[in-house]
Design a protein around this motif. Structure first.
Motif, PDB file in Angstrom:
ATOM      1  N   SER A  55       0.808  -1.224   0.000  1.00  0.00           N
ATOM      2  CA  SER A  55       0.000   0.000   0.000  1.00  0.00           C
ATOM      3  C   SER A  55       0.839   1.271   0.000  1.00  0.00           C
ATOM      4  O   SER A  55       0.520   2.244   0.692  1.00  0.00           O
ATOM      5  N   TYR A  56       1.887   1.280  -0.802  1.00  0.00           N
ATOM      6  CA  TYR A  56       2.725   2.468  -0.929  1.00  0.00           C
ATOM      7  C   TYR A  56       2.211   3.369  -2.061  1.00  0.00           C
ATOM      8  O   TYR A  56       1.830   2.889  -3.129  1.00  0.00           O
ATOM      9  N   PHE A  57       2.249   4.685  -1.802  1.00  0.00           N
ATOM     10  CA  PHE A  57       2.043   5.659  -2.869  1.00  0.00           C
ATOM     11  C   PHE A  57       3.420   5.974  -3.451  1.00  0.00           C
ATOM     12  O   PHE A  57       4.346   6.296  -2.709  1.00  0.00           O
ATOM     13  N   ILE A  58       3.565   5.875  -4.761  1.00  0.00           N
ATOM     14  CA  ILE A  58       4.850   6.066  -5.414  1.00  0.00           C
ATOM     15  C   ILE A  58       4.914   7.439  -6.066  1.00  0.00           C
ATOM     16  O   ILE A  58       4.120   7.761  -6.950  1.00  0.00           O
ATOM     17  N   HIS A  59       5.862   8.268  -5.622  1.00  0.00           N
ATOM     18  CA  HIS A  59       6.069   9.583  -6.226  1.00  0.00           C
ATOM     19  C   HIS A  59       6.799   9.438  -7.563  1.00  0.00           C
ATOM     20  O   HIS A  59       7.772   8.687  -7.664  1.00  0.00           O
ATOM     21  N   LEU A  76      -2.800   7.797 -12.179  1.00  0.00           N
ATOM     22  CA  LEU A  76      -1.961   8.831 -11.594  1.00  0.00           C
ATOM     23  C   LEU A  76      -2.786  10.013 -11.108  1.00  0.00           C
ATOM     24  O   LEU A  76      -3.819  10.340 -11.688  1.00  0.00           O
ATOM     25  N   PHE A  77      -2.310  10.655 -10.044  1.00  0.00           N
ATOM     26  CA  PHE A  77      -2.966  11.870  -9.559  1.00  0.00           C
ATOM     27  C   PHE A  77      -1.918  12.786  -8.937  1.00  0.00           C
ATOM     28  O   PHE A  77      -0.824  12.341  -8.565  1.00  0.00           O
ATOM     29  N   ALA A  78      -2.233  14.058  -8.880  1.00  0.00           N
ATOM     30  CA  ALA A  78      -1.275  15.054  -8.405  1.00  0.00           C
ATOM     31  C   ALA A  78      -0.829  14.752  -6.970  1.00  0.00           C
ATOM     32  O   ALA A  78      -1.636  14.378  -6.115  1.00  0.00           O
ATOM     33  N   ALA A  79       0.470  14.925  -6.724  1.00  0.00           N
ATOM     34  CA  ALA A  79       1.027  14.685  -5.393  1.00  0.00           C
ATOM     35  C   ALA A  79       0.900  15.954  -4.555  1.00  0.00           C
ATOM     36  O   ALA A  79       1.517  16.974  -4.873  1.00  0.00           O
ATOM     37  N   PRO A  80       0.103  15.930  -3.489  1.00  0.00           N
ATOM     38  CA  PRO A  80      -0.082  17.135  -2.670  1.00  0.00           C
ATOM     39  C   PRO A  80       1.208  17.576  -1.996  1.00  0.00           C
ATOM     40  O   PRO A  80       1.990  16.757  -1.509  1.00  0.00           O
ATOM     41  N   GLY A  85       3.654  19.065 -11.281  1.00  0.00           N
ATOM     42  CA  GLY A  85       3.980  18.007 -12.225  1.00  0.00           C
ATOM     43  C   GLY A  85       4.313  16.682 -11.567  1.00  0.00           C
ATOM     44  O   GLY A  85       4.328  15.640 -12.228  1.00  0.00           O
ATOM     45  N   THR A  86       4.586  16.707 -10.262  1.00  0.00           N
ATOM     46  CA  THR A  86       4.866  15.469  -9.542  1.00  0.00           C
ATOM     47  C   THR A  86       3.549  14.738  -9.299  1.00  0.00           C
ATOM     48  O   THR A  86       2.563  15.342  -8.870  1.00  0.00           O
ATOM     49  N   VAL A  87       3.524  13.462  -9.606  1.00  0.00           N
ATOM     50  CA  VAL A  87       2.298  12.684  -9.462  1.00  0.00           C
ATOM     51  C   VAL A  87       2.524  11.478  -8.561  1.00  0.00           C
ATOM     52  O   VAL A  87       3.665  11.125  -8.233  1.00  0.00           O
ATOM     53  N   LEU A  88       1.424  10.860  -8.171  1.00  0.00           N
ATOM     54  CA  LEU A  88       1.463   9.660  -7.351  1.00  0.00           C
ATOM     55  C   LEU A  88       0.831   8.494  -8.103  1.00  0.00           C
ATOM     56  O   LEU A  88      -0.177   8.659  -8.795  1.00  0.00           O
ATOM     57  N   LEU A  89       1.437   7.341  -7.953  1.00  0.00           N
ATOM     58  CA  LEU A  89       0.858   6.091  -8.420  1.00  0.00           C
ATOM     59  C   LEU A  89       0.344   5.376  -7.188  1.00  0.00           C
ATOM     60  O   LEU A  89       1.108   5.130  -6.243  1.00  0.00           O
ATOM     61  N   GLY A  90      -0.947   5.078  -7.168  1.00  0.00           N
ATOM     62  CA  GLY A  90      -1.556   4.465  -5.991  1.00  0.00           C
ATOM     63  C   GLY A  90      -1.494   2.947  -6.008  1.00  0.00           C
ATOM     64  O   GLY A  90      -0.604   2.349  -6.611  1.00  0.00           O
TER      65      GLY A  90
END
Length: 224
Positions: A55-59, A76-80, A85-90
């Motif tokens: 369950s890691y979010f990958i930057h 992908l979704f924006a990394a808060p 431009g940095t996104v997260l893979l859930g």
């Protein structure tokens, strides 16, 4: 959690064979270089995919174009709180990375830098668990470092002392203090030099203000 994941848990518990983690001083040097962005980590993972199932979010940074081109946009979704431009893979409902198919990474040659630099031996080095990441914790308990001499053992002890000190004095720091065990273990590695000055005979801790100052300096560098 489905039956497959539960079975994976049981296998991890049953298999207690030690895993060679390498000589501590050599590993520490390579890890610090990786943290500085000089290289990736070389982890003898074998068939283990625990980090892919935890369950890691990958930057993923915007310049990682080869990686981004191989991941469907809908994953992908924006990394808060991160640069534009940095996104997260859930991960999916079982906590698995969606790019893990049939226990294999489908984009391994183009995997994110976050994955390339990840090394679960940081938990073994710091003497802490991966918190709620049960699969990783079971795996890290099997890593065993070798020691080329007294300095290796002193370095390992210094990292563990640093991790304990950081945890015990969390409220003393003014910067962006680690929010999870991975960040805590990494910070312990980065500031362990302060603890090398401890008196091994008495196992005394270094002066609190000296450590807090050193840690705050590092934390300030990571502020947004």
């Amino acid at each position: 959690m489905n039956d497959d994941v539960k079975l994976f848990d049981v296998v991890e518990v049953a298999d207690q064979q030690e895993l060679p983690a390498g000589t501590f001083s050599s590993w520490l040097g390579r890890t610090r270089a990786a943290l500085a962005g000089e290289n990736g980590s070389e982890v003898p993972c074998g068939d283990c995919t625990a980090c892919c199932r935890s369950s890691y979010f990958i930057h993923i940074r915007p310049e990682e174009t080869e990686t981004l081109a191989r991941i469907p946009e809908e994953l992908l979704f924006a990394a808060p709180g991160q640069p534009e431009g940095t996104v997260l893979l859930g991960y999916d409902e079982q906590g698995c990375c969606p790019m893990l198919v049939d226990d294999k990474c489908t984009i391994y040659r183009h995997r994110p830098m976050t994955c390339r630099s990840y090394d679960c031996r940081v938990f073994t080095a710091a003497g802490i668990s991966a918190d709620d990441k049960a699969l990783i914790t079971r795996h890290t308990q099997r890593w065993k470092f070798d020691y080329a001499g007294v300095r290796d053992r002193r370095q390992h002890l210094a990292v563990q002392r640093a991790a304990k000190f950081l945890s015990d004095h969390a409220k003393s720091f003014t910067g962006k203090f680690p929010g999870n065990p991975t960040q805590l273990a990494i910070l312990a590695i980065e500031v362990h030099d302060v603890f090398l000055r401890c008196d091994d005979a008495t196992e005394t801790q270094p002066v609190v203000l000296e450590v807090v100052s050193a840690v705050n300096e590092l934390l300030e560098q990571t502020r947004d």
